[in-house]
Design an enzyme around this catalytic site. Sequence first.
Site, short mmCIF file in Angstrom:
data_model
loop_
_atom_site.label_atom_id
_atom_site.label_comp_id
_atom_site.label_asym_id
_atom_site.label_seq_id
_atom_site.Cartn_x
_atom_site.Cartn_y
_atom_site.Cartn_z
N TYR A 163 0.80 -1.22 0.00
CA TYR A 163 0.00 0.00 0.00
C TYR A 163 0.84 1.28 0.00
CZ TYR A 163 -4.70 -1.84 0.09
OH TYR A 163 -5.87 -2.44 -0.26
N GLU A 249 -2.59 -29.99 9.05
CA GLU A 249 -2.79 -29.17 7.86
C GLU A 249 -3.91 -28.16 8.01
OE1 GLU A 249 -4.26 -29.53 3.20
OE2 GLU A 249 -3.73 -31.35 4.28
N ASP A 301 -4.45 -33.93 4.75
CA ASP A 301 -5.48 -34.56 3.93
C ASP A 301 -4.88 -35.66 3.07
OD1 ASP A 301 -7.49 -32.91 4.87
OD2 ASP A 301 -7.35 -31.49 3.21
#
Length: 420
Positions: A163, A249, A301
């Site tokens: 920014y 995870e 996963d």
Amino acid sequence: MSDKKRRLKSTSTKPATGFKSRLQPDSAILAILESLLASTRSASTSKTPTAKSLSDLNLSATCREVTDLPPSSVRRAIEQTILTAAQSILSGRGFSFSVPSRASSNQLYVPELDRIVLRDKSSTRSFSSLPTVRKSAITARVLHLIHQLCLKNIHVTKRDLFYTDVKLFGDQSQSDTVLDDVSCMLGCTRNSLNVVASEKGVVVGRLVFTDDGDRIDCTKMGVGGKAIPPNIDRVGGMESDALFILLVEKDAAFMRLAEDRFYNRFPCIIVTAKGQPDVATRLFLKKMKMELRLPVLALVDSDPYGLKILSVYMCGSKNMSYDSGNLTTPDIKWLGVRPSDLDRYGVPEQCRLPMTDQDVKTGRDLLEEEFVKKNAGWVEELELMLRTRQKAEIQALSSFGFQYLSDVYLPLKIQQQDWL
């Protein structure tokens, strides 16, 4: 009855009634964890000395690595870079930067270190060339901003940096990419640039540490845990009676384990980056591993991306291969959820997902990676995943009960020492 219906019927009740009865008393599982801790600490102190840095190896290719530098050294490196650019202008060669190439083709996996490193190859980023003029302007601007930060010795987030000049950067990915380029150019870690990412990772469990002098007890942080500080250099005084670190995870699994106080039943520290690992979480994990000398078990996963995330923690990311020496945590054990667990624990068909073409491509790409090839267990699990074309999230275990992960799956996996 079709094979699919027969399979669904036979597996939908098996885990809930069968696997819990196989659990031994917690004292027996704790004994296994104590043995794992003892072997981890023994290995870290008694193993024969091995090469631990690129300089110890006689590699055919010259590689580039970075180190932590104080603000004064970073400032001097920036000033030298600008001076070199000015001399180039005065000599008539034009304004340009020599930028290390971080392309995939320039990455190298080093088995002796078990991590990805960056070859020492650079390209010229010229202000007079149309394809690179904008990026060279962004590079100059980022160097100027970092110089200011080092002068004032303050930290800002990557979003703050973006920014400061939105019209020039255009998109934060542009300033983020150049930030990594600058880190590599100057030979310092990204943390040394005094630019940090917003808080992402969280930790809970049997850990006490200080954050800029404030004492933090991670057993008193509720279900949400304690946000991992972005300025890891201000973290110190780590104390723990944990037997292991559980790397998770997903945020959902983290919250389940935190609410169930899994870390009290089996003394551990639970940490997650809520998906793709950020720099702060990777640094924090390595700091815990090195200072507390604890084994690390991973829960991800059962899909190619879970294994890819695990590999980033262990071997490093290609995007930041230049800093792999500081960011990687070796010897993480893959506890679950593995593709072979889907049938072994009878995960119902309705809780499994078909792999997409992109999933399959990612899985096949992983099989070509050297760090995967060296681990026969990983290869076997990936090949099974690709053969069945099925994946599942950790939350698939909730089909047997919301607390099945804490009450049955993890204790049984640890009891059977079923990790890779």
